[in-house]
Design a protein around this motif. Structure first.
Motif, short mmCIF file in Angstrom:
data_model
loop_
_atom_site.label_atom_id
_atom_site.label_comp_id
_atom_site.label_asym_id
_atom_site.label_seq_id
_atom_site.Cartn_x
_atom_site.Cartn_y
_atom_site.Cartn_z
N ILE A 184 -20.16 12.08 17.37
CA ILE A 184 -19.95 12.52 18.75
C ILE A 184 -18.62 13.22 18.90
CG2 ILE A 184 -19.49 11.62 21.09
CD1 ILE A 184 -21.76 9.60 20.59
N THR A 185 -17.59 12.74 18.23
CA THR A 185 -16.27 13.39 18.29
C THR A 185 -16.35 14.81 17.73
OG1 THR A 185 -15.12 11.26 18.06
CG2 THR A 185 -13.86 13.26 17.53
N ARG A 186 -17.03 14.99 16.59
CA ARG A 186 -17.22 16.33 16.03
C ARG A 186 -17.98 17.22 17.00
NH1 ARG A 186 -17.96 13.74 11.02
NH2 ARG A 186 -20.18 13.59 11.42
N LEU A 187 -19.01 16.65 17.59
CA LEU A 187 -19.84 17.40 18.54
C LEU A 187 -19.01 17.90 19.71
CD1 LEU A 187 -22.89 18.11 18.90
CD2 LEU A 187 -23.10 16.02 20.26
N TYR A 188 -18.12 17.05 20.21
CA TYR A 188 -17.31 17.42 21.37
C TYR A 188 -16.17 18.35 21.01
CZ TYR A 188 -19.12 15.56 25.62
OH TYR A 188 -19.88 15.40 26.75
N CYS A 189 -15.74 18.32 19.77
CA CYS A 189 -14.74 19.30 19.33
C CYS A 189 -15.35 20.69 19.25
CB CYS A 189 -14.16 18.89 17.98
SG CYS A 189 -13.05 17.48 18.06
N HIS A 190 -16.66 20.73 18.96
CA HIS A 190 -17.37 22.01 18.87
C HIS A 190 -17.71 22.56 20.24
CE1 HIS A 190 -20.96 24.60 18.37
NE2 HIS A 190 -20.38 24.96 17.23
N SER A 191 -18.14 21.67 21.13
CA SER A 191 -18.49 22.08 22.50
C SER A 191 -18.44 20.88 23.42
CB SER A 191 -19.89 22.71 22.54
OG SER A 191 -20.85 21.73 22.21
N SER A 192 -18.24 21.12 24.70
CA SER A 192 -18.22 20.05 25.70
C SER A 192 -19.30 20.32 26.73
CB SER A 192 -16.83 19.97 26.37
OG SER A 192 -15.83 19.69 25.42
N PRO A 193 -20.52 19.89 26.46
CA PRO A 193 -21.62 20.21 27.38
C PRO A 193 -21.46 19.56 28.74
CG PRO A 193 -22.31 18.59 25.75
CD PRO A 193 -20.96 19.06 25.33
N ASN A 194 -21.82 20.29 29.79
CA ASN A 194 -21.80 19.72 31.13
C ASN A 194 -22.89 18.66 31.29
OD1 ASN A 194 -19.69 21.38 32.05
ND2 ASN A 194 -21.13 23.07 32.45
N CYS A 195 -23.99 18.85 30.56
CA CYS A 195 -25.07 17.87 30.54
C CYS A 195 -25.35 17.50 29.09
CB CYS A 195 -26.33 18.41 31.21
SG CYS A 195 -27.71 17.22 31.21
N MET A 196 -25.04 16.27 28.73
CA MET A 196 -25.23 15.79 27.36
C MET A 196 -26.67 15.30 27.21
SD MET A 196 -23.59 15.06 24.47
CE MET A 196 -23.58 13.95 23.07
N LYS A 197 -27.46 16.03 26.40
CA LYS A 197 -28.87 15.71 26.24
C LYS A 197 -29.06 15.00 24.90
CE LYS A 197 -30.47 19.47 29.19
NZ LYS A 197 -31.28 20.69 29.30
N VAL A 198 -29.53 13.75 24.99
CA VAL A 198 -29.65 12.88 23.82
C VAL A 198 -31.07 12.36 23.74
CG1 VAL A 198 -28.81 10.80 22.68
CG2 VAL A 198 -27.25 12.15 24.11
N GLY B 51 -24.73 23.77 16.66
CA GLY B 51 -23.73 22.74 16.46
C GLY B 51 -24.22 21.34 16.75
N GLY B 52 -25.51 21.20 17.11
CA GLY B 52 -26.08 19.89 17.42
C GLY B 52 -26.12 18.99 16.20
N ALA B 53 -26.29 17.69 16.45
CA ALA B 53 -26.16 16.72 15.35
C ALA B 53 -27.21 15.63 15.44
CB ALA B 53 -24.76 16.10 15.38
N MET B 54 -27.35 14.90 14.34
CA MET B 54 -28.26 13.75 14.27
C MET B 54 -27.57 12.60 13.55
SD MET B 54 -32.09 15.13 13.41
CE MET B 54 -31.81 15.71 11.74
N LEU C 254 -29.69 3.11 5.05
CA LEU C 254 -28.93 4.35 4.89
C LEU C 254 -28.56 4.89 6.27
CD1 LEU C 254 -28.03 6.17 2.57
CD2 LEU C 254 -30.11 7.51 2.91
N VAL C 255 -27.28 5.16 6.45
CA VAL C 255 -26.77 5.75 7.69
C VAL C 255 -26.37 7.19 7.38
CG1 VAL C 255 -25.09 5.60 9.56
CG2 VAL C 255 -25.94 3.50 8.45
N ILE C 256 -26.97 8.16 8.05
CA ILE C 256 -26.73 9.58 7.76
C ILE C 256 -26.30 10.30 9.02
CG2 ILE C 256 -27.66 11.63 6.63
CD1 ILE C 256 -30.11 9.96 5.87
N SER C 257 -25.27 11.12 8.90
CA SER C 257 -24.88 12.03 9.97
C SER C 257 -25.12 13.45 9.50
CB SER C 257 -23.40 11.84 10.33
OG SER C 257 -23.01 12.77 11.31
N LEU C 258 -25.90 14.20 10.28
CA LEU C 258 -26.27 15.57 9.93
C LEU C 258 -25.87 16.52 11.04
CD1 LEU C 258 -29.92 14.87 8.70
CD2 LEU C 258 -27.95 15.29 7.25
N THR C 259 -25.46 17.73 10.65
CA THR C 259 -25.13 18.78 11.62
C THR C 259 -26.04 19.99 11.36
OG1 THR C 259 -22.83 18.08 11.73
CG2 THR C 259 -23.32 20.31 12.50
#
Length: 360
Positions: A40-54, A212-215, A352-357
């Motif tokens: 989430i920190t990486r995501l917010y450094c890339h962009s700061s969405p007005n509406c966070m869709k999860v 720039g979205g992530a999983m 397994l815990v994976i973070s993908l961009t």
């Protein structure tokens, strides 16, 4: 035409419900919280969405579902404070198969909103929650619409019985999952189904994520250290019941648990070949089958705990194949099998815990 997998956990809020028997899954999710925070920190450094869709994929039912939303709101809130930005509006999409008990989830939302207001006051944006039923092995959302995907304890489930429609169904005769007795061809069949499913999952999520979205994904995995799977324990119990004439041979031979625990290299291979995502983090988390129970507890007490959450997950699938009448007998025997295994080996899950961009 492929037959869809009609899978769901025990619904409602009763004694055997998934809502009241999913503490181990919650423990696993908490172990992945640090990876979620970094993502989430990486995501917010890339962009700061007005509406966070999860979107929470394979959300099931119960407190874990609401816990995911609470964790994400807290982590986004903390990221906004660090970056001195305004908190967004939240749009959560809760996804699972059509048989999932979405009604129980939505009945619990008023209390969730009340607690959110008590904890956050007016310092956060609005929060909206929708249900999105359907298989995550395919498209669920419009193109470029989701900021973050989360999935825990779901992606090891396959889209179907891996032997469905194949002429070699009898290869796994006498077993309902992979174990030490399974021939190499059975492993290959399971692996091919996983590869096909996971590739489709990645393609679908790439289409749906914003730039720039992530999983963050959490799923069971196979490590270099051999570990007995709980699915093998289920298979052993069913085999015992077959030998005693309590279930029919034809039903056991036609039943294959649609779960595959990939190795880290198998996961990497599909991600690399599909080519839509960059692996940011990859971590293995080991959790005992009786995580959360006191080690001094009697073996039967610990085994009963394991049986309760296994029943919450597996009863609908087992009952559909073998009939509701044998379920009590099966789980009595399954508890005895767990006690036997506890006495000779350490019973653990590898996750397994994976973070993908998304690669754009």
């Amino acid at each position: 035409m492929e037959r869809p997998l009609l899978l769901h956990m025990n619904g409602g809020e009763g004694e055997r419900s998934y809502a009241n028997n999913s503490s181990v899954q919650r423990k696993i999710m908490l172990r992945a919280k640090a990876t979620l925070e970094e993502t989430i920190t990486r995501l917010y450094c890339h962009s700061s969405p007005n509406c966070m869709k999860v979107a929470d994929l394979g959300c099931s039912v119960g407190p874990n579902t609401l816990g995911v939303m609470s964790n994400i709101i807290d982590l986004v809130d903390a990221a906004c404070v660090r970056l001195n930005s305004e908190p967004p509006t939240f749009q959560f999409y809760l996804n699972d198969l059509f048989g999932n008990d979405f009604n129980t989830i939505f009945k619990s939302l008023p209390d969730f909103y009340t607690k959110l207001m008590q904890d956050k006051g007016h310092k956060f944006g609005s929060c909206f929650v929708n249900a999105t039923p359907g298989s995550f092995y395919g498209r669920l959302f419009p193109t470029n619409s989701i900021d973050l995907f989360h999935s825990a304890s779901s992606l090891h489930w396959l889209s179907q019985d891996p032997f469905l429609g194949l002429s070699n169904e009898a290869l796994n005769k006498g077993n309902c999952h992979l174990d030490s007795r399974s021939p190499p061809s059975v492993y290959t069949t399971y692996l091919k189904q996983f590869q096909k499913d996971f590739e489709l999952f990645l393609k679908s999520r790439w289409e749906e994520l914003v730039a720039g979205g992530a999983m963050v994904l959490v799923l069971l995995t196979k490590t270099e250290t051999p570990r007995r799977s709980i699915w093998e324990a289920i298979s052993l119990t069913l085999t015992d019941m077959l030998l005693e004439g309590l279930i029919e041979e034809e039903k056991l031979d036609s039943f294959n648990i649609p779960i595959y625990e990939p190795t880290i290299e198998e996961i990497r291979h599909v991600i690399r070949e599909e080519g839509s995502f960059f692996i940011q983090e990859l971590e293995t988390v080991i959790v005992p089958w009786d995580e959360g129970r006191n080690e001094d507890d009697d073996e039967n007490v610990r085994a009963q705990f394991i049986v309760r959450y296994t029943r919450a997950v597996m009863e609908p699938l087992l009952s559909a194949n073998f009939g509701a009448k044998v379920m009590n007998e099966f789980f009595i025997r399954f508890q005895k099998k767990i006690v036997q295994l506890m006495q000779v080996e350490k019973l653990e899950y590898a996750n397994l815990v994976i973070s993908l961009t998304k690669i754009t």
